[in-house]
Write an enzyme that holds these catalytic residues in place. Structure first.
Site, PDB file in Angstrom:
ATOM      1  N   GLY A  40       0.788  -1.222   0.000  1.00 12.98           N
ATOM      2  CA  GLY A  40       0.000   0.000   0.000  1.00 12.98           C
ATOM      3  C   GLY A  40       0.818   1.269   0.000  1.00 12.98           C
ATOM      4  N   GLU A  41       1.897   1.302   0.765  1.00  9.17           N
ATOM      5  CA  GLU A  41       2.693   2.527   0.865  1.00  9.17           C
ATOM      6  C   GLU A  41       3.324   2.894  -0.471  1.00  9.17           C
ATOM      7  OE1 GLU A  41       5.494   2.390   4.046  1.00  9.17           O
ATOM      8  OE2 GLU A  41       4.074   1.467   5.439  1.00  9.17           O
ATOM      9  N   ASP A  42       3.555   1.911  -1.336  1.00  8.68           N
ATOM     10  CA  ASP A  42       4.210   2.177  -2.626  1.00  8.68           C
ATOM     11  C   ASP A  42       3.227   2.590  -3.714  1.00  8.68           C
ATOM     12  OD1 ASP A  42       6.506   1.452  -1.363  1.00  8.68           O
ATOM     13  OD2 ASP A  42       6.743  -0.485  -2.369  1.00  8.68           O
ATOM     14  N   THR A  43       2.070   1.889  -3.810  1.00 10.29           N
ATOM     15  CA  THR A  43       1.245   2.058  -5.023  1.00 10.29           C
ATOM     16  C   THR A  43      -0.240   2.250  -4.777  1.00 10.29           C
ATOM     17  OG1 THR A  43       0.880  -0.331  -5.247  1.00 10.29           O
ATOM     18  CG2 THR A  43       2.857   0.575  -6.293  1.00 10.29           C
ATOM     19  N   ARG A  44      -0.682   2.263  -3.505  1.00  4.02           N
ATOM     20  CA  ARG A  44      -2.125   2.285  -3.258  1.00  4.02           C
ATOM     21  C   ARG A  44      -2.814   3.461  -3.931  1.00  4.02           C
ATOM     22  NH1 ARG A  44      -5.280   0.067   0.556  1.00  4.02           N
ATOM     23  NH2 ARG A  44      -3.517  -0.532   1.884  1.00  4.02           N
ATOM     24  N   GLY A  71       0.395  -6.203  11.963  1.00  4.67           N
ATOM     25  CA  GLY A  71       0.850  -7.528  12.354  1.00  4.67           C
ATOM     26  C   GLY A  71       1.514  -8.262  11.212  1.00  4.67           C
ATOM     27  N   GLU A 105       0.844 -13.214   1.597  1.00  6.77           N
ATOM     28  CA  GLU A 105      -0.107 -13.251   0.480  1.00  6.77           C
ATOM     29  C   GLU A 105       0.485 -14.020  -0.690  1.00  6.77           C
ATOM     30  OE1 GLU A 105      -2.666  -9.064   0.829  1.00  6.77           O
ATOM     31  OE2 GLU A 105      -1.252  -9.387  -0.822  1.00  6.77           O
TER      32      GLU A 105
END
Length: 749
Positions: A40-44, A71, A105
């Site tokens: 998320g921090e890169d491409t969200r 977590g 994931e």
């Protein structure tokens, strides 16, 4: 075919009815088409959000996790989402490996790939694929931190490394090669659509026999060309037009910049404001604009037309019932962008002609082989009959033919039923058409005008399988608009003409007869047409006929002697067609007892063919002043015509082939409207001579058939018949030939 024959058939992918292969036997029911895995921090808020929107715009069900991840372990709901997805897209970015959540994931995704055959598509976003594969640079730094953090669980870290390497070795897209970003996103979406279409191409379940039809439609669409083209899909109700159009749409829509499938145009247009609502939905879908004004149309503004002209579109209009509906929804193909394609499904070929489509595809019935497979899928849950049901299954298919709707309806209704129920259902079906099938087929009938409906019902009740010229002659005599009516029925797939014979599907005939039966379900005397021998027998013997009756055709071979009430026809003021027919002879032949009084001012056709006990015509038949057709063919005991024959001044066709008539009354010269006269002898009567009076009064006579009549002399007046075009004198004595040869007539021997 027996059960073993069917077991050897090549089956389709019948996932609803049979177990899948062992590698995917425990595969979950897929909820999503695409799962997005990303840091998320890169491409969200940039690439991933843009990709997600592009996928959603193409109606691709996509899972994206918008929750903040905390977590080290991924949630059970996320695991379920991965398992429930057809494709996983992994967006590798510089910081991807720093997230233990992403790595977990990834492990789950590769597990689903191995276990369920899930498709995995790596995207290398602003990162060199070699860094991911070899875990160098930022990826090396990330794993160094993981090894420090998870000193007690280095096997977990190693699993992450192995999984990352395995995923990075899969074929993927590189943002540094495919530029700019919108082009990359478009390429990814097209690849996803292609993979989804390919993987679902075998998911045809009940679409038996459709693959070759899809290929034919694709060939007509010529998708590789850059012009704007349209194809019409035409056929009777329930034949599978919508299913075929939907299958083609699903397969090729990914090749267009915008697409929309408008279902049930006919039904929606009947609702208040229905066409306006459909038009707004269409424009909104293909332009991607949710702010379409209520009054917008394809010609609403130059701006709208320009926008449409810049897009390659695929539009399907399903179940169109009038040209006006298409006019309301799309003004013309000239406003669509290069390469656009239009598909229209309809029951009426004339609509497609009015729309000037480039190609028309007629949907034919399924083959017997495919029809049986489809029926069995719904009746047994497999594509062949159960043991002891082969004969019954073939009986159903023989009756309904290759109409998919009927096969599905009947198959579903017979599922898990005993053989006794099957037998009873078939016996009922042969009398009363299934209500669901009737409802679908009747839509075409309800779209006919009164003239067309009457012609259709006459054909369904009496003239299926009869010669087109005979039928046209009868319908013309009834003052119907025959040519335009026949043409309309052909365009609507309600009848066909093959080898000069009118034919129609058995289900359409059953539908037509059911419409007549419903005119009065309990009292046949109140129906417009009677063809069933029991109904006719009861109506004529009990004198229950009414003015509703327009036509009667009785197969007398199915009854014994019939004792008519003398006033049986008294109330039938609208009767225009009366036929008593029998193909039996000798001791099994039947006869009409008690000649009835005929009060039939509108009767135009009397057909007594094969009445081989008939020795004379009813005296009051000559009161039928509207009679245009009199058929006495194969009335082998009839040897005399009364002088009153000349009073039938409306008579056009008089056929007495195979009769024993020896002398034609002189009063025949008064039949000024007579166009066809036949006394052709059949075997056994070919030695019976025929005496003809002068024929000079028959100014309208076009055809005279005296084949095998053993005529010794032709009337001198024959040459004065100015309208005579056809003269048949086959196997007639040479003297007759010599006389004819002196005239200007063309004759046949």
């Amino acid at each position: 075919m027996n059960e073993s024959d069917f077991k050897n058939l090549t089956s389709m992918d019948l996932s609803l009815f049979s177990a899948s292969s062992s590698s995917t036997s425990n595969a979950p029911q897929l909820k999503y088409e695409v799962f997005l895995s990303f840091r998320g921090e890169d491409t969200r808020y940039n690439f991933t959000s843009h990709l997600h929107k592009a996928l959603c715009d193409k109606k691709i069900q996509t899972f994206i996790d918008y929750e903040l991840r905390r977590g080290d372990e991924i949630s059970p709901s996320l695991i379920k989402a991965i398992e429930d997805s057809h494709i996983s897209i992994i967006i590798f970015s510089q910081g991807y490996a720093s997230s233990t959540w992403c790595l977990e994931e990834l492990v789950k995704i590769l597990e689903c790939k191995k276990k369920y055959g899930q498709i995995v598509m790596p995207i290398f976003y602003e990162v060199d694929p070699s860094l991911v594969r070899h875990q160098t640079g930022s990826f090396a730094d990330a794993f160094a931190k993981h090894e420090q953090r998870f000193k007690e669980s280095l096997d977990k870290v190693q699993r992450w490394k192995d999984t990352l390497k395995q995923a990075a070795n899969l074929s993927g897209s590189d943002s540094r090669v495919i530029k700019p970003e919108p082009v990359l996103i478009e390429a990814i979406v097209e690849d996803v659509l292609k993979r989804l279409n390919e993987s679902s191409s075998s998911d045809t379940n009940d679409l038996v026999g459709i693959d070759s039809r899809i290929q034919e439609i694709e060939s007509l669409l010529c998708i590789e060309t850059n012009d704007v083209r349209s194809v019409g899909i035409w056929g009777i109700g329930g034949i599978g037009k919508t299913t075929l159009a939907g299958a083609v749409y699903d397969k090729i829509s990914c090749q267009f910049e915008g697409s929309h499938f408008i279902e049930n145009v006919r039904e929606e247009s009947e609702q208040s404001g229905g066409l306006n609502r459909l038009r707004r939905e269409l424009l909104s879908a293909i332009l991607g604009d949710g702010n379409i004004d209520r009054g917008s149309s394809f010609a609403a503004s130059n701006f709208t037309k320009k926008r449409l002209g810049r897009k390659k579109l695929l539009i399907v209009f399903d179940d169109v019932a009038s040209f006006r509906q298409i006019e309301s929804l799309i003004r013309g193909l000239d406003c669509l962008g290069f390469g656009s394609r239009i598909i229209i499904t309809t029951r009426d070929r004339q609509i497609l002609k009015n729309c000037r489509v480039d190609q028309i595809y007629k949907v034919d019935e399924l083959s017997d082989h495919d029809a049986l497979k489809l029926f069995c899928l719904y009746a047994f849950g497999q594509n062949y009959p159960k043991e002891d049901y082969e004969e019954l299954s073939n009986r159903v298919v023989e009756y309904v033919g290759g109409v998919p709707l009927a096969l599905k309806v009947l198959g579903s209704s017979l599922l898990d039923k005993r053989k006794e129920v099957w037998e009873s259902a078939m016996n009922k079906l042969e009398v009363n058409l299934d209500k669901d099938i009737h409802k679908i087929l009747r839509i075409s009938f309800d779209g006919l005008d009164d003239n067309e409906q009457n012609i259709f019902l006459d054909i369904a009740c009496f003239f299926k399988g009869r010669g087109i010229n005979l039928v046209k002659g009868f319908l013309d005599a009834c003052d119907f608009f025959t040519e335009v009516g026949i043409s309309a029925l052909i365009d609507k797939s309600l009848i066909t003409i093959t080898n000069n014979t009118i034919t129609m599907h058995d289900l359409l005939q059953a539908m037509g007869r059911e419409i007549v039966r419903q005119e009065s379900s309990v009292d046949p005397g109140k129906r417009s047409r009677l063809w069933h021998h029991k109904d006719i027998y009861n109506v004529l013997t009990d004198n229950t006929g009414t003015e509703k009756i327009e036509a009667i055709s009785l197969d007398m071979s199915k009854i014994g002697d019939i004792h008519l009430n003398p006033r049986a026809f008294m109330k039938m003021h609208k009767l225009r067609f009366l036929k008593f027919d029998s193909s039996l002879s000798g001791k099994n032949a039947n006869r009409v007892q008690n000649s009835p009084h005929l009060y039939l001012s509108k009767l135009v056709t009397v057909d007594l063919s094969s009445s081989n006990k008939l020795k004379s015509l009813p005296n009051n038949i000559f009161e039928l002043k509207s009679l245009k057709h009199l058929n006495l063919t194969r009335c082998s005991k009839l040897d005399k015509l009364p002088d009153e024959i000349g009073t039938l001044d409306s008579l056009r066709d008089f056929e007495a082939k195979g009769s024993a008539i020896k002398e034609v009354p002189s009063s025949i010269i008064h039949l000024n409207n007579l166009q066809k006269l036949s006394f052709e002898r059949c075997k056994g009567h070919d030695m019976v001579g025929l005496s003809l009076p002068p024929l000079s009064g028959l100014h309208s006579l076009r055809e005279l058939d005296l084949t095998n009549c053993a005529i010794t002399k032709l009337p001198d007046s024959l040459g004065s018949l100015s309208s005579l075009k056809e003269l048949y004198l086959g196997r007639t004595i040479l003297k007759a030939y010599q006389q004819v040869s002196k005239t200007s007539l063309t004759y046949s021997t």
